[in-house]
Write a protein that holds these residues in place. Structure first.
Motif, PDB file in Angstrom:
ATOM      1  N   ASP B 298       0.811  -1.217   0.000  1.00  0.00           N
ATOM      2  CA  ASP B 298       0.000   0.000   0.000  1.00  0.00           C
ATOM      3  C   ASP B 298       0.841   1.262   0.000  1.00  0.00           C
ATOM      4  O   ASP B 298       0.324   2.353   0.214  1.00  0.00           O
ATOM      5  CB  ASP B 298      -0.933   0.001   1.216  1.00  0.00           C
ATOM      6  CG  ASP B 298      -1.790  -1.243   1.265  1.00  0.00           C
ATOM      7  OD1 ASP B 298      -2.735  -1.323   0.471  1.00  0.00           O
ATOM      8  OD2 ASP B 298      -1.491  -2.150   2.064  1.00  0.00           O
ATOM      9  N   PHE B 301       4.955   3.363  -5.213  1.00  0.00           N
ATOM     10  CA  PHE B 301       6.270   2.926  -5.682  1.00  0.00           C
ATOM     11  C   PHE B 301       7.338   3.975  -5.376  1.00  0.00           C
ATOM     12  O   PHE B 301       8.423   3.656  -4.890  1.00  0.00           O
ATOM     13  CB  PHE B 301       6.222   2.646  -7.187  1.00  0.00           C
ATOM     14  CG  PHE B 301       7.520   2.108  -7.715  1.00  0.00           C
ATOM     15  CD1 PHE B 301       7.819   0.758  -7.635  1.00  0.00           C
ATOM     16  CD2 PHE B 301       8.469   2.960  -8.267  1.00  0.00           C
ATOM     17  CE1 PHE B 301       9.023   0.262  -8.090  1.00  0.00           C
ATOM     18  CE2 PHE B 301       9.680   2.473  -8.728  1.00  0.00           C
ATOM     19  CZ  PHE B 301       9.960   1.121  -8.640  1.00  0.00           C
ATOM     20  N   MET B 304       8.570   3.853  -1.731  1.00  0.00           N
ATOM     21  CA  MET B 304       8.945   2.590  -1.088  1.00  0.00           C
ATOM     22  C   MET B 304      10.364   2.632  -0.529  1.00  0.00           C
ATOM     23  O   MET B 304      10.615   2.114   0.563  1.00  0.00           O
ATOM     24  CB  MET B 304       8.774   1.427  -2.060  1.00  0.00           C
ATOM     25  CG  MET B 304       8.944   0.049  -1.441  1.00  0.00           C
ATOM     26  SD  MET B 304       7.700  -0.344  -0.164  1.00  0.00           S
ATOM     27  CE  MET B 304       6.366  -1.010  -1.194  1.00  0.00           C
ATOM     28  N   ASP B 305      11.292   3.230  -1.256  1.00  0.00           N
ATOM     29  CA  ASP B 305      12.662   3.300  -0.737  1.00  0.00           C
ATOM     30  C   ASP B 305      12.703   4.068   0.583  1.00  0.00           C
ATOM     31  O   ASP B 305      13.337   3.622   1.550  1.00  0.00           O
ATOM     32  CB  ASP B 305      13.587   3.973  -1.763  1.00  0.00           C
ATOM     33  CG  ASP B 305      14.391   2.954  -2.557  1.00  0.00           C
ATOM     34  OD1 ASP B 305      14.653   1.855  -2.027  1.00  0.00           O
ATOM     35  OD2 ASP B 305      14.748   3.268  -3.709  1.00  0.00           O
TER      36      ASP B 305
END
Lengths: 383, 383
Positions: B298, B301, B304-305
């Motif tokens: 969720d 992208f 995310m890091d």
């Protein structure tokens, strides 16, 4: 079928391409953390055996290859090669671009009104659900999808409602006991124990965590009136949002307060919004109860007028017969509500005859777990 | 002392002034909804007898007067006069201007570290708490303030931990039973049942609602190692926020997923953030458990890091000995943690000797209610 795997960003990410044109990126650190090998996850119980601190921060992908229905990935600096089923990668893809409006709900939730539900109330007999896993699955699935269901054919005797909870989980005991009586009393400590009508409400919003399921079972009901009704709080919230987005924002972005101190030794308090959203805007809980709403002290002064207008409109919609599904419980009948979503109400009744219900609380974790386990078993049996 | 009451905005609001210069505004609709008379609230149980729809939308204040320690307000168009104690008005004032940083907590919460807590672990003996309401009040208050406390002097026998829950509330039964064994097993379905160390964690984040309290009691502990430790998740979250505000934002504004399917018939899943904030930014729950963290799907992208970096740093801080308070449970000792705040851990232990603990879950609603009721009784007795 997976047709392409390209390392990008020096191997910190990987881009996968499928035959159908689908494109999907993953991060190396995410893949490593979710590796499926038996050094990372216990083969026996599926639990992760390592912590994030066991994975080097500089993790990237050194090499990759497609082997049948799996993608093999070698992580550097560990030099560890892990195989990911392509189907698993698709199922867990997170590289999506789906802006969602606050108040969204997942596909499994179907909102309803009187028009769509009055003649198709989900229902099962206790004996059938007890003996048939398929019947139980359908009944539990209805609770997940619609937030309520009726169960017939219980013994019309004290404590029988526990049998319903036993089908899927565990009773949540509270200061009201493992279960409680709902019948007219002379000096009630709770308005539920009168013959007055009760506005549609969720139970115990003054409790945190709130009981997420309620079961009400009828032992005797020979009065005039006293029908039960249910209202889909998610449908009402959507209606409010449709006509008054700012009102929806006010009720979801400001906490309400609830309290109950009707019995000696009990002083329950909570601070939670009437419309609760998850951090990603998913609609996750409705709390609505005029009896236990405490003074609202967390709304900025400048927004209080708008907040009250939204609360009023929310209440009007909840009272709108177009949202109300009504039934009269007979002896041996019960119903369950998802107390995070569906409000229930009671019509006033006359003193002639007797109305004797019992209620208890339970939690959704057990219900959804039992349902998921049955669904899993059925899928495995089908394969 | 109240010195001034001025109607403003055509009586839709009222402004009160105190001798000390305090100024405070209220809305007419808010005052009417929170009226304290026995037509609005039940004198017996304090519950509200009317709904918002019983109050005219155009409600405003027609007249007001000060009578001793009370403010009398006449509402139009109802023509209803209600008396509000001045003390009550001050206690429920909402006209504040307090911009708060997300992650704030109320005055009742005191964050701690090893330096401030290792030598002052809150502790009571069971017999003293059972027989003395003052002792029980202090012990419950410590759980509210610090999120954990030790209890000594239980019988070193199976089921004794239930006595702790009985002091303030009710056990939350789950698929693990009313209570469960925590001792090394040969084929465990849960890593807790091994002699491995366990990273500091909250229990059952895969359950929604999460159990808000956990009690662990020791029946026998003659192994080498196997110490217990606790970490204040609220203190760690504040440390993370201090050094990495964006990391705090990422962990609190994106849901995580947790799951457990280690036993037959059980498939528990949840979707909740690691750091949960209320809609007004109040820090309300920590969920942290490497074993049951499911793939995170969720988080956008592009974030995310950063999310993983924040998760890693959160884990590093949780492992930092500066946050860890350690004690070794002896037979007959137990401890309780607020499972929405305080993480607990176990050191690895050797197979020589025996380590036999039992655990159970309970909920904070009962604990806080019992504490509030005792505090109320003590205040009444003092007056």
């Amino acid at each position: 079928m997976l047709t392409r795997a390209t390392l990008t960003n020096d191997g910190r990410t990987i881009e996968l391409g499928w035959e159908d044109g689908t494109r999907c990126r993953f991060h190396a650190i995410w893949l490593r953390d979710n590796a499926l090998d038996d050094k990372t996850r216990s083969a026996g119980n599926g639990q992760r055996l390592i912590t994030i601190l066991d994975i080097p921060a500089e993790t990237h992908i050194g090499a990759t290859s497609m082997k049948g229905d799996a993608l093999e990935v070698t992580f550097v600096p560990e030099g560890k090669t892990v195989s990911f089923p392509v189907q698993w990668l698709r199922a867990n893809a997170y590289d999506r671009d789906e802006p969602r409006q606050p108040g969204w709900t997942g596909d499994v939730i179907q909102r309803w009104t009187k028009a769509t539900m009055q003649n198709s109330v989900p229902r099962a007999s206790y004996a059938a659900a007890f003996h048939g896993r398929g019947i139980l699955r359908e009944w539990l699935s209805a609770v997940r999808t619609y937030g309520f269901a009726v169960m017939d054919g219980l013994p019309a005797e004290s404590g029988a409602l526990c049998k319903v909870a036993d089908l899927f989980g565990y009773i949540r005991e509270t200061n009201y006991g493992r279960w409680f009586e709902v019948r007219a009393e002379v000096n009630p400590n709770n308005l539920a124990y009168t013959n007055l009508g009760l506005q549609a409400h969720t139970d115990n919003p003054y409790r945190d965590p709130v009981p997420t399921l309620q079961i009400l079972a009828c032992i005797e009901n020979t009065v005039e009136g006293g029908e039960s009704s249910v209202v889909d709080g998610f449908a009402v919230a959507a209606a409010l949002q449709g006509e008054n987005p700012d009102g929806f924002r006010l009720l979801s972005s400001n906490p309400a307060r609830f309290e109950y101190a009707g019995s000696s030794g009990v002083r329950l308090q909570s601070k939670r919004p009437m419309i609760e959203l998850g951090p990603d805007g998913e609609l996750i809980c409705i709390r609505f109860n005029n009896r236990s709403l405490a003074p609202t002290v967390d709304v900025p002064f400048a927004e209080m007028d708008g907040y009250y207008a939204a609360y009023r409109r929310f209440a009007e919609l909840i009272e709108d017969p177009a949202f109300e599904v009504t039934f009269k419980l007979e002896a041996g009948q019960s119903f369950i509500v998802d107390n995070t979503r569906v409000m229930h109400a009671r019509k006033a009744f006359s003193g002639i005859g007797k109305r004797w219900l019992q209620g208890c609380y339970a939690d959704k974790d057990g219900l959804l777990s039992t349902l998921a386990a049955i669904e899993h078993d059925f899928r495995e049996a089908a394969e």
